[in-house]
Every structure is written in structure tokens, then in C-alpha cells.
Enzyme design. Structure first.
Site, short mmCIF file in Angstrom:
data_model
loop_
_atom_site.label_atom_id
_atom_site.label_comp_id
_atom_site.label_asym_id
_atom_site.label_seq_id
_atom_site.Cartn_x
_atom_site.Cartn_y
_atom_site.Cartn_z
N ASP A 278 111.50 108.99 60.13
CA ASP A 278 112.28 107.56 60.52
C ASP A 278 113.34 107.72 61.51
OD1 ASP A 278 113.79 105.36 61.18
OD2 ASP A 278 113.10 104.48 59.26
N TYR A 369 114.21 94.27 74.89
CA TYR A 369 113.72 95.66 75.27
C TYR A 369 114.67 95.69 76.63
CZ TYR A 369 110.53 98.89 77.14
OH TYR A 369 109.98 100.73 76.69
#
Length: 462
Positions: A278, A369
Site C-alpha cells: 500500500d 481528482y
């Protein structure tokens, strides 16, 4: 994902309907198949004034064995000095079809000199073949000593962006600004822009600065290099892993542990290795360092991993905002900091980030985003001047790319995204990967701090 409209446009009825309604006809773009020849077709080389840059362009054309024509006789002497066998454009050869038009505009000193751009391109504007190339090399405006020269050099951006929209037929157009003394750093960029690797890159401004000149094996330009690609289990990340491996790199495919099966599949296909991790973990940088230690260190780091959590700002939760920012930019920032502080990147190392056209133009329902991808651009631009040992950082900014993510977009919006560019079609994951491989080679030492769109010259944010 199949572009049904593009398939329809190739049928007899499709051709009839599209022609009569005045709709765009997306050409099937030529893409890279093998490294030789770099360009399939004739190249016309011209110059506003013969310069050191003109000579270097001729050198590269000679090395790639280009079928070269010269626009004016004063280039013949330079061509012969570097061994380039070239044909002077005459009345007998003036109807030749060209795969590329290359013009050295670095000798333009004021607006009046811009007429030489017109004089070179106007007679041959209809003679460029499908999937052809228009490349203007110029002097960096910021480095000009006179205002008149800086103004004229900056004007070339408007010219190439217009050509990219006018010529159609899958023809791309770029301007490459070259700093004084950086002429020998142009080869990797020149090769990339001439070749089918740059099929979906158009209307771009590329800047080359002086740096160490690094020789590479152009058949395998990443031979012996170690690369880490985040988000490598599928989509664009998988394509990046394949292209880097094709070019000779050993690729460590990195993704979250939940994607282990797909990671193993990709790594097996390219004879690479895996790292289930991760990237938001506090020890992510340390784990990457451990993974590359046994392989001789890290040469190429590609920050590709990213997510979307789309909502209009009024409906967006704090979790959606924080998750996107953390994965898309904060993780890359922390990893860079660790690897650079601990000298994990080898000399002439390459960091390549994946931004997005959303980070340049913004997008409805993507404030999180777009913010994260604009931040990636900031990461590139502010890190670039701090790097040492020949290490560089650059970014690609994809537009509409045919992936599982874009397949989920509603039909009308998806079709608009596909058609609103000079190529009238979406790009493929391999188009993004080819741009990253260009930045990743050691020969791209003169590229640092660039953000290049892989968007077919999208109308958004242009």
C-alpha cells in the site's frame, strides 16, 4: 474497450453517413511495432538559418538512416559533414510525400523572420502522409537575450498547435525548445517524436536543457535498468510495465496486496517481480528501497497508482476528498522524499509521474481528482531543480484513454471525450506507456520538469 464508431466509420455505409453529416473520421493510428526503422517514409529538413542545432538534427537523421530531403541548399554542407546523404528539394522532387517535416526555427530573431516558417510549411502542407510528424525545434524563449527574439520564438507554440488541428490524418505537431548548449541532448526526444511511439502526443511544448550526454542501446534503451511501477496490476500500469520490460528493464510491479494475483500475472508475462504494498503506508519508501537493494538500486520510478472518487463538491464527503489526495499525490511525495534522502535512486535515475488532463483543465465532479493531479504537476515542477546526480523528474498527463475506468462513463460523455481532440478518438494505455518510456531512458537526460499531455491534442485545457 472497442471504439464502435471508429469501426463503423470504416464500413461503406459508415463512410457515406459520416461524409454527408460532416462527422469526424478517426484514422487508425500507426503505433510502435519494432525499433527499426525509426520512421517509415521521407523526412524534409529545413532551417530558418543553419545553426549548431541544424547540424545535430542532421546527425540524428543520419544515425537513424532516414530518407532525408533538404529544403534549402545551405543545409547541404552541414549534412555532408555529418555523413547524411540527403536530396535537395527541387522542381523534380517537389511533389514528394513526406512522413515528417522538421524545421529548425532557432535562428528566427524577430516577428518578421516568422515568414520563414510559412515559406517552409506552406508548399508542403498537403504532402504529409497519414500518421505523419511535424516537429519545430526552437530556442527557449526564456533564454533569449532580446525581447523581439523571445516573442518570435514563443509564437511558434501557436503555430504548431494550429497545425496539429489543421493537418488531421493522425498527423502530430510539436515544438521543442532547446537551451543553448543542449543540442546534443535532443536525440531521445527527436527519435520519440519521429517514431510511432508518439502516436497520441500532439500539440505539445517540450523543453530540453543542457545535461550529461548518455549513450544507450536504442534497440533496448532501458537494458539493465531496474524500474518500479506503482498500480501495475492492470490498465495503464500494466501497459507501462510491459513497455518498460520490452525496452530492457527489470520491472518490479507494485500494487496493493488485494491485487496480488493480477500482479503475479503481469510480472510473469514480463519476467519481472512483484511488490505487494500500500503506497500510503508510512514505510512505503523503505519497503521499495529494500526491494531494489538486491538488484543494484533503483533506476526508474513510475508513480502511476491513482484512484477517482467522483462527486460534485457539494455532495463530496471528506473521506472521498482525503482518500484521493492521499493516494494520488501525498504518497508519491513521501516516497520521493524517502528515496532521495536515502540515495536509493542511482545516478541518472528517472522519476516519472502520471498526472491527468483533469489537473490541467479541471473537470466537472472531479474537484478532488483534479486537485490531486494538479498537485502532481507541482511535485514535478518544484522537485526538478532540486535534483542532483543526473536524476530527473517529469510527468505525462493522459487525456481520454480507453480503460475500464472510461468504459464506465455514460455513453454521451464517453463519446464526447473520445472525439474532442485532433485525433477524433481515445488513446490506448500503450500511448501513455510509450511517453513514460521516453522519459525513463538515460538518454533523456536533458528532460527535467516537463509535463507532456498524452491526449491526442484534446480541446480541453488547450
Amino acid at each position: 474497450m472497442t471504439d464502435q464508431y471508429q469501426l463503423f466509420s470504416k464500413t461503406p455505409i459508415g463512410k457515406f453517413v459520416i461524409k454527408n453529416l460532416g462527422l469526424p473520421t478517426p484514422l487508425v493510428l500507426e503505433r510502435f511495432e519494432n525499433p527499426s526503422p525509426v520512421i517509415k517514409g521521407a523526412v524534409l529538413l529545413g532551417a530558418a538559418k543553419t545553426t549548431t542545432l541544424s547540424s545535430t538534427l542532421a546527425e540524428v537523421l543520419n544515425r537513424i538512416h532516414a530518407n532525408c530531403y533538404l529544403h534549402q541548399s545551405d543545409l547541404q554542407q552541414q549534412a555532408s559533414k555529418v555523413g547524411l546523404q540527403a536530396t535537395l528539394l527541387t522542381e523534380q522532387t517537389q511533389n514528394t510525400k513526406f512522413k515528417a517535416l522538421v524545421f529548425d526555427a532557432s535562428g528566427i530573431e524577430d516577428a518578421a523572420d516568422l515568414s520563414q516558417v510559412y515559406e517552409f510549411f506552406h508548399p508542403v502542407a498537403r504532402q504529409v502522409q497519414s500518421s505523419g510528424r511535424v516537429i519545430v525545434f526552437a530556442k527557449s524563449p526564456e533564454k533569449c537575450k532580446a525581447v523581439a527574439q523571445a516573442v518570435a520564438q514563443r509564437a511558434l507554440v501557436g503555430f504548431v498547435k494550429s497545425v496539429g488541428k489543421e493537418f488531421k490524418k493522425g498527423i502530430t505537431a510539436q515544438v521543442v525548445y532547446v537551451d543553448d548548449g543542449a543540442e546534443q541532448n535532443i536525440e531521445s526526444t527527436f527519435r520519440f517524436l519521429l517514431s510511432a511511439r508518439s502516436a497520441y502526443v500532439s500539440g505539445q511544448v517540450i523543453r530540453i536543457s543542457k545535461a550529461d550526454v548518455v549513450e544507450v542501446n536504442w534497440v533496448k534503451p532501458l537494458d539493465g535498468k531496474v524500474a518500479v511501477v506503482t498500480g501495475a496490476s492492470r490498465g495503464i500500469g500494466e501497459a507501462i510495465a510491459h513497455v518498460l520490460a520490452r525496452d530492457g528493464a527489470h520491472v518490479i510491479c507494485l500494487d496493493v496486496p488485494a491485487q496480488q494475483a493480477d500482479l503475479e500475472r503481469v510480472a510473469t508475462d514480463i519476467q519481472g517481480s512483484t511488490l505487494a504494498l500500500d503506497i500510503t503506508a508510512t514505510n512505503a519508501g523503505e519497503e521499495i528501497a529494500k526491494a531494489v537493494a538486491a538488484l543494484g538500486g533503483l533506476d526508474i520510478l513510475v508513480h502511476n497508482a491513482g484512484i477517482t472518487r467522483d462527486k460534485t463538491l457539494a455532495k463530496m464527503t471528506a473521506d472521498f476528498w482525503n482518500l484521493v489526495i492521499n493516494i494520488n499525490v501525498s504518497a508519491a511525495e513521501r516516497i520521493n522524499q524517502y528515496l532521495l534522502e536515502h540515495n536509493v535512486l542511482n545516478p541518472q535515475g528517472r522519476i516519472v509521474c502520471v498526472s491527468s488532463i483533469s489537473g490541467i483543465a479541471g473537470n466537472l465532479g472531479q474537484t478532488n481528482y483534479a486537485t490531486s493531479k494538479a498537485a502532481v504537476i507541482g511535485l514535478v515542477q518544484f522537485t526538478a531543480p532540486t535534483l542532483t546526480n543526473g536524476i530527473t523528474i517529469n510527468a505525462v498527463a493522459p487525456g481520454f484513454i480507453e480503460t475500464q475506468m472510461t468504459a464506465a462513463i455514460p455513453f454521451a460523455i464517453r463519446e464526447a471525450g473520445r472525439r474532442m481532440n485532433s485525433m477524433s478518438q481515445g488513446g490506448l494505455p500503450v500511448d501513455v506507456a510509450e511517453g513514460i518510456a521516453w522519459f525513463a531512458t538515460a538518454a533523456s537526460s536533458g528532460l527535467n520538469g516537463n509535463v507532456i499531455r498524452v491526449c491526442g491534442q484534446s480541446l480541453l485545457g488547450a
